[in-house]
Write an enzyme that holds these catalytic residues in place. Structure first.
Site, PDB file in Angstrom:
ATOM      1  N   GLY A  67       0.830  -1.197   0.000  1.00  0.00           N
ATOM      2  CA  GLY A  67       0.000   0.000   0.000  1.00  0.00           C
ATOM      3  C   GLY A  67       0.862   1.243   0.000  1.00  0.00           C
ATOM      4  O   GLY A  67       2.003   1.209   0.462  1.00  0.00           O
ATOM      5  N   GLY A  70      -0.094   9.379   0.642  1.00  0.00           N
ATOM      6  CA  GLY A  70       0.588  10.571   1.093  1.00  0.00           C
ATOM      7  C   GLY A  70       1.266  10.420   2.441  1.00  0.00           C
ATOM      8  O   GLY A  70       2.225  11.115   2.736  1.00  0.00           O
ATOM      9  N   GLU A 138      -0.031  -5.748  13.130  1.00  0.00           N
ATOM     10  CA  GLU A 138      -0.457  -7.080  12.717  1.00  0.00           C
ATOM     11  C   GLU A 138      -0.817  -7.061  11.243  1.00  0.00           C
ATOM     12  O   GLU A 138      -1.336  -6.068  10.728  1.00  0.00           O
ATOM     13  CB  GLU A 138      -1.644  -7.568  13.542  1.00  0.00           C
ATOM     14  CG  GLU A 138      -2.940  -6.824  13.315  1.00  0.00           C
ATOM     15  CD  GLU A 138      -4.115  -7.469  14.030  1.00  0.00           C
ATOM     16  OE1 GLU A 138      -4.391  -8.662  13.770  1.00  0.00           O
ATOM     17  OE2 GLU A 138      -4.746  -6.777  14.853  1.00  0.00           O
ATOM     18  N   VAL A 140      -3.122  -8.109   8.349  1.00  0.00           N
ATOM     19  CA  VAL A 140      -4.484  -8.581   8.129  1.00  0.00           C
ATOM     20  C   VAL A 140      -4.577  -9.112   6.703  1.00  0.00           C
ATOM     21  O   VAL A 140      -4.454  -8.354   5.733  1.00  0.00           O
ATOM     22  CB  VAL A 140      -5.515  -7.454   8.346  1.00  0.00           C
ATOM     23  CG1 VAL A 140      -6.925  -7.973   8.107  1.00  0.00           C
ATOM     24  CG2 VAL A 140      -5.384  -6.877   9.758  1.00  0.00           C
ATOM     25  N   ASP A 181     -10.347   9.827  11.169  1.00  0.00           N
ATOM     26  CA  ASP A 181     -10.257   9.567   9.731  1.00  0.00           C
ATOM     27  C   ASP A 181     -10.907   8.232   9.375  1.00  0.00           C
ATOM     28  O   ASP A 181     -10.306   7.385   8.710  1.00  0.00           O
ATOM     29  CB  ASP A 181      -8.792   9.589   9.283  1.00  0.00           C
ATOM     30  CG  ASP A 181      -8.638   9.746   7.771  1.00  0.00           C
ATOM     31  OD1 ASP A 181      -9.609  10.192   7.121  1.00  0.00           O
ATOM     32  OD2 ASP A 181      -7.561   9.430   7.241  1.00  0.00           O
TER      33      ASP A 181
END
Length: 346
Positions: A67, A70, A138, A140, A181
């Site tokens: 992933g 910003g 962790e 996922v 968020d």
């Protein structure tokens, strides 16, 4: 993280694709403190600046970038001593320019690491190496909610997801922590349907609003456009846990309808084949005024559970169930007509 598109740089004000803040004239984001790649808008600039050697972070072997955005880059990694898979979020180089960041990083990271709940992504470790700040979490094995929503999510599954988010939020709020968020990208769902809410504290960690306000006297907005509560735009220094409940309402509405609750939006049952008894729940969570929303995430869960357990719960059914109402009985119904979500003004 999902891809985001930038508007034409010549067409007017430019906004950060990650946090929604207005970009500076040089293309930098005052929140993310990155020069955003205006041609890609996908965090490529951050990713390229964070090309790391496999064992650059002591004790771990970086295996695959999974992933980027910003705020930095997320890697799937291997813990060398414990022989287990973890996720490591490496924050962007430019966070070093945030006043007081090093001290705040250690303080907020310890707070995040203190969260222990089945619906919260666990922080295992954190540190700084060669000027890079990182968090070990962790791993996922699943999808984020945005990826799940690429296909239609059945109403019953949507309810199971939202109630688990409620549990995570109620736990965090009891500990005095506001997420700030909540959005589909921060909700992870594993292969067994277990929901994990991630990125607790990162918005606050990367913001430095207290320092900025003291130094510049300016307002600073934390959150993601379309998921932010009105007070996150209008009074960002006065935000409390009820902003998370509003954002939860946006996610809930989107799960049920596939659309964002923009402008004078219709109740979910008028947009899709969902139980009309859920309209009151969603609209109350989305109320403009924090005092007229649910005051606790557990209250949202309780009302969803009541709908599920009633005859025909979770699908289209009669509207004879009494939803809790601690204030004006019509306030939730009026929320849909009153609400308009706006992008923050920088």
């Amino acid at each position: 993280m999902s891809e985001t598109k930038m508007t034409d740089p010549s067409s007017g004000p430019r906004f950060c694709p990650e946090c929604g803040s207005r970009l500076e004239p040089d293309g930098s984001c005052s929140k993310c403190l990155l020069v955003i790649g205006l041609t890609t808008g996908t965090g490529t600039a951050a990713a390229e600046s964070l090309s790391l050697a496999p064992e650059q972070i002591p004790g771990y072997r970086l295996e695959e970038r999974v992933g980027q955005g910003g705020m930095g880059v997320v890697w799937r990694a291997h813990h060398l001593n414990l022989q287990r898979t973890v996720a490591i979020k490496v924050l962007a180089h430019s966070v070093r320019g945030i006043p007081g960041f090093a001290e705040r990083f250690h303080r907020e990271a310890r707070t995040m690491a203190g969260l222990s709940h089945r619906n919260v992504v666990t922080i295992h470790d954190f540190g700084e190496t060669d000027g890079l700040y990182w968090l070990v979490m962790e791993y996922v094995d699943g999808l984020n909610l945005r990826e799940l929503m690429n296909e239609v999510v059945a109403p019953r599954r949507a309810l199971k997801i939202v109630t688990q988010i409620c549990e995570a939020l109620d736990y965090a709020h009891e500990a005095g922590i506001v997420h700030r968020d909540i959005k589909p990208e921060n909700v992870l769902v594993d292969a067994k349907g277990q929901v994990k809410l991630g990125d607790f504290g990162l918005a606050k960690l990367l913001d430095g609003s207290e320092d900025r306000t003291r130094l510049t006297g300016s307002r600073h907005v934390m959150g993601t456009p379309h998921y932010m509560a009105p007070e996150q735009v209008n009074a960002p220094l006065d935000v409390d846990h009820r902003a998370d409940i509003f954002s939860l309402g946006v996610v809930f509405y989107e799960l049920l309808t596939g659309e964002l609750p923009m402008g004078n939006f219709a109740p979910p049952s008028q947009e899709n084949d969902t139980d009309p008894r859920l309209d009151e729940v969603v609209l109350r969570a989305l109320h403009h005024k924090p005092a007229d929303r649910y005051q606790r995430a557990s209250e949202v869960k309780d009302d969803i559970t009541a709908v599920e357990q009633a005859p025909g719960g979770g699908s289209t059914g009669s509207a004879d169930l009494q939803i809790r109402s601690d204030g004006d009985a019509g306030s939730a119904r009026k929320a849909g007509a009153d609400l308009e979500v706006r992008a923050p003004v920088g």
